[in-house]
Design a protein around this motif. Structure first.
Motif, short mmCIF file in Angstrom:
data_model
loop_
_atom_site.label_atom_id
_atom_site.label_comp_id
_atom_site.label_asym_id
_atom_site.label_seq_id
_atom_site.Cartn_x
_atom_site.Cartn_y
_atom_site.Cartn_z
N ARG A 91 -0.57 -7.30 10.57
CA ARG A 91 -1.70 -7.55 9.65
C ARG A 91 -1.22 -8.28 8.40
O ARG A 91 -1.89 -9.20 7.90
N LEU A 92 -0.07 -7.91 7.91
CA LEU A 92 0.50 -8.56 6.73
C LEU A 92 0.84 -10.02 7.04
O LEU A 92 0.58 -10.92 6.23
N ILE A 93 1.42 -10.26 8.19
CA ILE A 93 1.77 -11.63 8.60
C ILE A 93 0.51 -12.48 8.70
O ILE A 93 0.46 -13.62 8.21
N GLN A 94 -0.52 -11.94 9.31
CA GLN A 94 -1.78 -12.69 9.47
C GLN A 94 -2.42 -12.97 8.12
O GLN A 94 -3.02 -14.04 7.91
N THR A 156 4.52 -16.97 -6.32
CA THR A 156 3.93 -15.88 -5.55
C THR A 156 3.10 -14.92 -6.40
O THR A 156 2.12 -14.35 -5.92
N LYS A 157 3.47 -14.78 -7.65
CA LYS A 157 2.70 -13.88 -8.51
C LYS A 157 1.26 -14.35 -8.64
O LYS A 157 0.32 -13.54 -8.62
N GLN A 158 1.06 -15.64 -8.73
CA GLN A 158 -0.28 -16.20 -8.91
C GLN A 158 -0.99 -16.44 -7.58
O GLN A 158 -2.19 -16.13 -7.44
N PHE A 159 -0.27 -16.97 -6.59
CA PHE A 159 -0.94 -17.46 -5.39
C PHE A 159 -0.82 -16.55 -4.16
O PHE A 159 -1.56 -16.72 -3.20
N VAL A 160 0.10 -15.59 -4.18
CA VAL A 160 0.31 -14.72 -3.02
C VAL A 160 -0.05 -13.28 -3.30
O VAL A 160 -0.81 -12.66 -2.54
N TYR A 161 0.46 -12.74 -4.37
CA TYR A 161 0.26 -11.31 -4.67
C TYR A 161 -1.21 -10.88 -4.62
O TYR A 161 -1.53 -9.84 -4.04
N PRO A 162 -2.15 -11.65 -5.22
CA PRO A 162 -3.56 -11.20 -5.20
C PRO A 162 -4.11 -10.95 -3.80
O PRO A 162 -4.93 -10.03 -3.61
N ALA A 163 -3.68 -11.71 -2.81
CA ALA A 163 -4.19 -11.53 -1.45
C ALA A 163 -3.71 -10.23 -0.82
O ALA A 163 -4.31 -9.73 0.14
N PHE A 164 -2.63 -9.66 -1.37
CA PHE A 164 -2.05 -8.45 -0.78
C PHE A 164 -2.38 -7.18 -1.57
O PHE A 164 -1.90 -6.10 -1.21
N ILE A 165 -3.18 -7.31 -2.61
CA ILE A 165 -3.54 -6.13 -3.39
C ILE A 165 -4.14 -5.01 -2.53
O ILE A 165 -3.84 -3.83 -2.75
N PRO A 166 -4.96 -5.32 -1.50
CA PRO A 166 -5.48 -4.24 -0.64
C PRO A 166 -4.38 -3.44 0.08
O PRO A 166 -4.63 -2.32 0.54
N PHE A 167 -3.16 -3.99 0.17
CA PHE A 167 -2.06 -3.30 0.85
C PHE A 167 -1.16 -2.55 -0.13
O PHE A 167 -0.19 -1.91 0.29
N GLU A 169 -1.27 0.13 -1.86
CA GLU A 169 -1.08 1.58 -1.77
C GLU A 169 -0.20 1.98 -0.61
O GLU A 169 0.39 3.06 -0.63
N LYS A 170 -0.09 1.13 0.40
CA LYS A 170 0.69 1.47 1.59
C LYS A 170 2.08 0.85 1.62
O LYS A 170 2.95 1.30 2.37
N PHE A 171 2.28 -0.20 0.80
CA PHE A 171 3.55 -0.92 0.86
C PHE A 171 4.05 -1.25 -0.54
O PHE A 171 3.28 -1.28 -1.51
N ASN A 172 5.33 -1.52 -0.63
CA ASN A 172 5.92 -1.98 -1.88
C ASN A 172 5.86 -3.50 -1.90
O ASN A 172 6.49 -4.17 -1.09
N LEU A 173 5.09 -4.05 -2.82
CA LEU A 173 4.96 -5.49 -2.98
C LEU A 173 5.83 -5.90 -4.17
O LEU A 173 5.50 -5.60 -5.32
N ALA A 174 6.94 -6.56 -3.90
CA ALA A 174 7.89 -6.89 -4.96
C ALA A 174 8.00 -8.39 -5.15
O ALA A 174 8.46 -9.11 -4.26
N VAL A 175 7.53 -8.87 -6.31
CA VAL A 175 7.74 -10.28 -6.65
C VAL A 175 9.20 -10.41 -7.05
O VAL A 175 9.61 -10.00 -8.13
N SER A 176 10.01 -10.95 -6.14
CA SER A 176 11.46 -10.92 -6.33
C SER A 176 12.01 -12.18 -6.98
O SER A 176 13.17 -12.21 -7.39
#
Length: 266
Positions: A91-94, A156-167, A169-176
């Motif tokens: 689901r994350l990949i998609q 990624t902070k601007q263009f990627v992270y927002p799309a993954f906010i629904p995830f 609570e279940k995963f660690n989203l780290a802007v590395s």
């Protein structure tokens, strides 16, 4: 007394061109002679880290994939890993596939997989993933995947992270990094690897020194009483570190602190 030193690589130990000072390997040997464990902690894969530190790799530990993989260089073995559940991983990949100008790298313990031949992706994975393989579809990989590395050179902070906010609570989203975001299991980060090594080696937080510069080093620095944000670190990291180095990564700030305060060469 310092018994373990842990350092991030990009923006910390490495120069901006990804090179390491030639002083690092003699320094690691001197630390070993004094009974001090040296640890590399990075978002890079274990295979890449081991090759980068090959002259001294067998005398080190490695916190790889931003904490999703913990490896013992002495035995060249993986001590611990935290795989993503297959259905959730897909689901994350998609989700990432739907974001323009965005690429996914699926990180297994000893290999990395990607889908695109785009030069942007290939140029950006080369420094971090020495063992990698192109596949037609990341969702059919049979290997355990410990991390998804998402690349977007526009940020990624601007263009990627927002799309993954629904995830979140279940995963660690780290802007590395500016162009990278890592997705791992919850509570998986570099700090977890530090705690595991402290327990394994019977080393206290008060005996631990750590260096970092970016948000994926946040938990790492919190597990070391002697924590250092690089002079070039982002403000959020400088705020939580006990110290700030006098010199940047370009000026070998990590090596200077270790030489002056641990090896007493000042």
């Amino acid at each position: 007394m310092i018994r373990m030193i842990i350092t991030d690589l990009d923006g910390t130990l490495l120069h901006n061109d990804k090179s390491m000072s030639r002083e690092i390997f003699p320094l690691i040997r001197q630390l070993r002679e004094q009974g001090i464990c040296f640890v590399a902690a990075s978002g890079r894969q274990y295979a890449s880290l081991r090759e980068d530190f090959l002259p001294e790799a067998e005398n080190m530990y490695f916190i790889a994939e931003n904490g999703a993989v913990l490896a013992d260089g002495h035995t060249n073995s993986i001590i611990d890993l935290h795989p993503l559940p297959v259905e959730e991983r897909n689901r994350l990949i998609q989700t990432a596939r739907c974001i323009p100008n965005t690429f996914v790298v699926a990180c297994a313990p000893t290999n990395a997989y990607y889908e695109s031949d785009d030069p942007i992706l290939l140029d950006n994975i080369a420094p971090y993933y020495h063992r990698c393989q192109k596949v037609d579809d990341l969702t059919v990989i049979q290997e355990e995947v410990v991390k998804l590395a998402i690349l977007n050179i526009h940020g990624t902070k601007q263009f990627v992270y927002p799309a993954f906010i629904p995830f979140a609570e279940k995963f660690n989203l780290a802007v590395s990094a500016f162009e990278w975001m890592d997705i791992m299991m919850p509570n998986v980060h570099k700090g977890l690897g530090v705690r595991q090594l402290q327990q394994r080696l019977h080393i206290k937080k008060e005996e631990t020194m750590a260096f970092g510069d970016f948000m994926n080093d946040y938990e790492l620095l919190q597990e070391a009483a002697h924590s250092y944000a690089m002079k070039n670190a982002i403000p959020e990291i400088k705020e939580i570190a006990a110290h700030i180095t006098e010199y940047t990564n370009e000026e070998d700030g990590v090596i200077r602190v270790i030489q002056d305060l641990v090896l007493n060469k000042k």
